[in-house]
Every structure is written in structure tokens, then in C-alpha cells.
Write a protein that holds these residues in place. Structure first.
Motif, PDB file in Angstrom:
ATOM      1  N   ALA A  27      50.722  48.177  40.289  1.00 54.06           N
ATOM      2  CA  ALA A  27      51.593  47.192  40.940  1.00 54.06           C
ATOM      3  C   ALA A  27      50.736  46.185  41.685  1.00 54.06           C
ATOM      4  N   GLN A  28      51.160  44.935  41.675  1.00 61.69           N
ATOM      5  CA  GLN A  28      50.361  43.865  42.265  1.00 61.69           C
ATOM      6  C   GLN A  28      50.033  44.133  43.728  1.00 61.69           C
ATOM      7  N   GLU A  29      51.007  44.671  44.469  1.00 66.27           N
ATOM      8  CA  GLU A  29      50.769  44.889  45.896  1.00 66.27           C
ATOM      9  C   GLU A  29      49.732  45.982  46.155  1.00 66.27           C
ATOM     10  N   SER A  30      49.491  46.838  45.157  1.00 64.17           N
ATOM     11  CA  SER A  30      48.517  47.911  45.345  1.00 64.17           C
ATOM     12  C   SER A  30      47.097  47.497  44.958  1.00 64.17           C
ATOM     13  N   VAL A  31      46.956  46.318  44.358  1.00 63.88           N
ATOM     14  CA  VAL A  31      45.634  45.827  43.972  1.00 63.88           C
ATOM     15  C   VAL A  31      45.050  45.046  45.148  1.00 63.88           C
ATOM     16  N   THR A  32      44.105  45.659  45.842  1.00 66.11           N
ATOM     17  CA  THR A  32      43.528  45.044  47.033  1.00 66.11           C
ATOM     18  C   THR A  32      42.255  44.278  46.693  1.00 66.11           C
ATOM     19  N   VAL A  33      41.871  43.402  47.602  1.00 68.08           N
ATOM     20  CA  VAL A  33      40.618  42.667  47.443  1.00 68.08           C
ATOM     21  C   VAL A  33      39.453  43.645  47.366  1.00 68.08           C
ATOM     22  N   ARG A  34      39.474  44.667  48.202  1.00 69.41           N
ATOM     23  CA  ARG A  34      38.395  45.655  48.209  1.00 69.41           C
ATOM     24  C   ARG A  34      38.318  46.401  46.870  1.00 69.41           C
ATOM     25  N   ALA A  35      39.482  46.756  46.312  1.00 68.77           N
ATOM     26  CA  ALA A  35      39.494  47.487  45.040  1.00 68.77           C
ATOM     27  C   ALA A  35      38.893  46.638  43.920  1.00 68.77           C
ATOM     28  N   VAL A  36      39.253  45.359  43.890  1.00 68.53           N
ATOM     29  CA  VAL A  36      38.714  44.472  42.856  1.00 68.53           C
ATOM     30  C   VAL A  36      37.216  44.280  43.051  1.00 68.53           C
ATOM     31  N   ALA A  37      36.800  44.061  44.285  1.00 72.79           N
ATOM     32  CA  ALA A  37      35.378  43.855  44.566  1.00 72.79           C
ATOM     33  C   ALA A  37      34.565  45.091  44.185  1.00 72.79           C
ATOM     34  N   THR A  38      35.093  46.267  44.507  1.00 70.91           N
ATOM     35  CA  THR A  38      34.395  47.506  44.156  1.00 70.91           C
ATOM     36  C   THR A  38      34.272  47.648  42.651  1.00 70.91           C
ATOM     37  N   ALA A  39      35.359  47.379  41.941  1.00 74.17           N
ATOM     38  CA  ALA A  39      35.341  47.484  40.475  1.00 74.17           C
ATOM     39  C   ALA A  39      34.367  46.489  39.864  1.00 74.17           C
ATOM     40  N   ALA A  40      34.212  45.337  40.500  1.00 73.45           N
ATOM     41  CA  ALA A  40      33.310  44.292  39.993  1.00 73.45           C
ATOM     42  C   ALA A  40      31.890  44.450  40.522  1.00 73.45           C
ATOM     43  N   GLU A  41      31.680  45.480  41.333  1.00 70.82           N
ATOM     44  CA  GLU A  41      30.355  45.762  41.905  1.00 70.82           C
ATOM     45  C   GLU A  41      29.826  44.579  42.717  1.00 70.82           C
ATOM     46  N   THR A  42      30.699  44.073  43.565  1.00 72.52           N
ATOM     47  CA  THR A  42      30.305  42.991  44.468  1.00 72.52           C
ATOM     48  C   THR A  42      30.988  43.214  45.806  1.00 72.52           C
ATOM     49  N   SER A  43      30.964  42.231  46.663  1.00 73.67           N
ATOM     50  CA  SER A  43      31.529  42.378  47.999  1.00 73.67           C
ATOM     51  C   SER A  43      32.866  41.668  48.123  1.00 73.67           C
TER      52      SER A  43
END
Length: 206
Positions: A27-43
Motif C-alpha cells: 500500500a502506498q502509505e506503507s512505502v516510506t522514504v526510509r524503506a525506499v532509500a534502504t532498498a536503493a542502498e542510499t540515504s
């Protein structure tokens, strides 16, 4: 060793890729900035630097999906048969959905999602080729109705078929048969009486 760059094109592309994957499965609301950054191996700073905020990142994902679908449907050649062209556009839409299921899920995960942002507005609208083909068919007295109403009817039918197929509601043979018969029936329903009579007697060539 210096800190890795957080605002280059490679990082931006990777963030959009990872956000696309996450948005397609959560769900869109569960996708956080931190989760995306972690998955992309960045900050998280990279997300804010490149996109402003989470909504900016999501807009970039939508814009990529819109542009990709637009490219697929505008690649369909125009022929002398308006009905054949409309069917070909439907085929291209279905093919894109099957080949880009992650982007399809992001783009059509919510009604409000089907909106490009910024420069994409008006220049990469995937519905535009469909309306243009319908306008040709109406002008040629092949279809009878208002172009926008016909486009909505065809798109709703097509979207329903592709969504069900991607959800696993059909096996391969059933999906193919359902697509062909349903799109044919929808197009026939909007034809002028003369064209309809001819199609009733002959197998549609489109």
C-alpha cells in the motif's frame, strides 16, 4: 574515502526502480522514504535532495509509467481500417501491462494515480492515441457516438480485462479468448448500423 554521491542520475534511477517495486507490492502509505532509500542502498537525504519528498518520488514513478505506456501505444502504426487500429491499440495496451506489471500496478493502483505530473501533462497522455483513433472512426462513419464516451467505454473494458489477467483470474488460453471476444464486442457495440450489419455477417477482420 569520500562519501558516496547522493544526487547523481544513477542514484535517482535506482530510487525510482526500488520505489516502483515497493509500490507495486505494498500500500502506498506503507512505502516510506526510509524503506525506499534502504532498498536503493542510499540515504533518505538522497530522496529529499533528488525528489523533494515522498510525493515527488511517487510522482516520478507515475511519470515513468505514463511515458512507458505512451511510447507503447504511439508505436502502433495507422492503417486504412479504423477498427483494426483500435484493436491494435488495445493489444499494445495489454502487451505493455503484461510486460510491465510493476509499472501497471503503480499506475493503476488507484484512480488518482493515473495522472502524470510536471512536463508530462499533455505531452505523454496514453489515452490521446486512443481518442485520436476513435475520432478517425467517427469521422469515417465507422463508429457512432461521442469520442470521449467511446474511449471511456473501451478503456474501462480493456483495463478490467488486463487487471483480471495480471491478478491470475485467467489461464493463458482463457485470457486470450476473453480479450479478443470482449474487445470485439465492445467495438461492435459502438459501430454505426451499416457497419454493424456487415460485421454480423462476417468475422471481424480487426
Amino acid at each position: 574515502m569520500g562519501r558516496p554521491r547522493t544526487n547523481d542520475a544513477t542514484v535517482k534511477e535506482r530510487l525510482v526502480d526500488r520505489a516502483t517495486e515497493l509500490l507495486a507490492t505494498r500500500a502506498q502509505e506503507s512505502v516510506t522514504v526510509r524503506a525506499v532509500a534502504t532498498a536503493a542502498e542510499t540515504s533518505t537525504a538522497a530522496v529529499y535532495s533528488l525528489f523533494g519528498d515522498k510525493e515527488g518520488l511517487i510522482a516520478a514513478v507515475r511519470d515513468r509509467a505514463v511515458a512507458s505506456l505512451f511510447q507503447a501505444v504511439t508505436a502502433v502504426p495507422t492503417s486504412e481500417d479504423p477498427l483494426a487500429d483500435l484493436y491494435a491499440l488495445a493489444v499494445a495496451y495489454r502487451r505493455w501491462g503484461r510486460e510491465h506489471s510493476h509499472l501497471y500496478s503503480v499506475l493503476f493502483g488507484g484512480v488518482q494515480s493515473f495522472k502524470p505530473s510536471g512536463a508530462a501533462v499533455g505531452t505523454s497522455d496514453p489515452v490521446r492515441p486512443l481518442v485520436k483513433a476513435i475520432d478517425r472512426a467517427v469521422t469515417a462513419s465507422v463508429l457512432d457516438g461521442e469520442a470521449t464516451a467511446i474511449a471511456v467505454s473501451l478503456w474501462v473494458t480493456l483495463h478490467g480485462l488486463v487487471t483480471l489477467e495480471l491478478a491470475g483470474a485467467f489461464d493463458t488460453s482463457t485470457a486470450e479468448a476473453a480479450f479478443r471476444s470482449t474487445i470485439h464486442a465492445t467495438l461492435r457495440g459502438w459501430t454505426t448500423p451499416e457497419v454493424f450489419r456487415n460485421l454480423r455477417h462476417d468475422e471481424p477482420a480487426f
